[in-house]
Design a protein around this motif. Structure first.
Motif, PDB file in Angstrom:
ATOM      1  N   VAL A  41       0.875  -1.178  -0.099  1.00 18.63           N
ATOM      2  CA  VAL A  41       0.078   0.018  -0.149  1.00 18.63           C
ATOM      3  C   VAL A  41       1.082   1.357   0.029  1.00 18.63           C
ATOM      4  N   LEU A  42       0.839   2.043  -1.234  1.00 18.15           N
ATOM      5  CA  LEU A  42       1.923   3.069  -1.277  1.00 18.15           C
ATOM      6  C   LEU A  42       1.013   4.490  -1.151  1.00 18.15           C
ATOM      7  N   ALA A  43       1.773   5.385  -0.588  1.00 14.49           N
ATOM      8  CA  ALA A  43       1.047   6.739  -0.228  1.00 14.49           C
ATOM      9  C   ALA A  43       0.949   7.734  -1.650  1.00 14.49           C
ATOM     10  N   LYS A 113       4.462 -16.902 -15.783  1.00 21.12           N
ATOM     11  CA  LYS A 113       3.455 -15.947 -15.704  1.00 21.12           C
ATOM     12  C   LYS A 113       3.227 -16.035 -14.093  1.00 21.12           C
ATOM     13  N   GLY A 114       2.631 -14.826 -13.809  1.00 24.66           N
ATOM     14  CA  GLY A 114       1.986 -14.532 -12.371  1.00 24.66           C
ATOM     15  C   GLY A 114       1.430 -13.272 -12.369  1.00 24.66           C
ATOM     16  N   SER A 115       0.948 -12.834 -11.159  1.00 20.87           N
ATOM     17  CA  SER A 115       0.335 -11.560 -11.110  1.00 20.87           C
ATOM     18  C   SER A 115       0.785 -11.137  -9.680  1.00 20.87           C
ATOM     19  N   PHE A 116       0.747  -9.759  -9.405  1.00 18.35           N
ATOM     20  CA  PHE A 116       0.849  -9.227  -8.113  1.00 18.35           C
ATOM     21  C   PHE A 116      -0.167  -7.899  -7.959  1.00 18.35           C
ATOM     22  N   SER A 117      -0.322  -7.345  -6.867  1.00 22.22           N
ATOM     23  CA  SER A 117      -1.399  -6.345  -6.506  1.00 22.22           C
ATOM     24  C   SER A 117      -0.735  -5.294  -5.730  1.00 22.22           C
ATOM     25  N   PHE A 118      -0.966  -4.163  -5.773  1.00 24.15           N
ATOM     26  CA  PHE A 118      -0.585  -3.007  -4.858  1.00 24.15           C
ATOM     27  C   PHE A 118      -1.707  -2.045  -4.882  1.00 24.15           C
ATOM     28  N   THR A 119      -1.696  -1.213  -4.062  1.00 28.16           N
ATOM     29  CA  THR A 119      -2.856  -0.096  -3.815  1.00 28.16           C
ATOM     30  C   THR A 119      -1.954   1.044  -3.600  1.00 28.16           C
ATOM     31  N   VAL A 120      -2.353   2.186  -4.330  1.00 23.13           N
ATOM     32  CA  VAL A 120      -2.020   3.563  -4.342  1.00 23.13           C
ATOM     33  C   VAL A 120      -2.968   4.515  -3.545  1.00 23.13           C
ATOM     34  N   GLY A 121      -2.582   5.124  -2.624  1.00 21.81           N
ATOM     35  CA  GLY A 121      -3.637   5.948  -1.784  1.00 21.81           C
ATOM     36  C   GLY A 121      -4.098   4.963  -0.442  1.00 21.81           C
ATOM     37  N   SER A 122      -4.650   5.483   0.436  1.00 16.03           N
ATOM     38  CA  SER A 122      -4.978   4.625   1.566  1.00 16.03           C
ATOM     39  C   SER A 122      -6.402   4.101   1.497  1.00 16.03           C
ATOM     40  N   GLU A 123      -6.721   2.814   1.673  1.00 18.11           N
ATOM     41  CA  GLU A 123      -8.412   2.501   1.079  1.00 18.11           C
ATOM     42  C   GLU A 123      -9.033   2.414   2.293  1.00 18.11           C
TER      43      GLU A 123
END
Ligand SMILES: [Cu+2]
Length: 123
Positions: A41-43, A113-123
């Motif tokens: 989770v990135l600011a 192959k693969g996948s990854f997830s991340f978040t921008v901003g606090s949810e």
């Protein structure tokens, strides 16, 4: 019964040994790490996605999709370049939850192959 069990155990060990030998462990190139890492989770929006493979790999496809904002258009400069560490520059992206889905060709020709997830901003 004990004898049968030990025969079965022996067969399991033999099968495991065979399957380990068949895997070309040295040349296959799974993803070792990424930045952002899965679950980050990135600011602020990251300027790039970095991916490190176990050995050299060519990215065949990389898609970045925001849950709200949809697919982000990326340059294709990063595709089919043989490297161990890939850096894919990103345009400015909005606060959202993102999924990165990728496919790459290992140096031995195997597709990983693969996948990854991340978040921008606090949810
Ligand atoms: Cu392989």
């Amino acid at each position: 019964m004990a004898a049968l069990r030990s025969v079965m155990a022996g067969m399991a060990v033999a099968l495991l040994a065979i399957s380990l030998q068949v895997l070309p462990a040295a040349a296959h190139s799974p993803l070792i790490s990424s930045s952002p890492a899965d679950g980050d989770v990135l600011a602020a929006a990251p300027p790039a996605i970095k991916m490190k493979f176990r050995s050299t790999a060519r990215l065949v496809r990389l898609a970045l999709t925001g849950a709200q904002s949809g697919e982000v258009t990326l340059s294709e400069e990063h595709l089919m370049v043989e490297k161990q560490r890939h850096t894919v520059a990103l345009p400015a992206i909005a606060a959202d939850e993102y999924e990165v889905r990728w496919r790459a060709l290992s140096a031995d020709g195997h597709l990983v192959k693969g996948s990854f997830s991340f978040t921008v901003g606090s949810e």
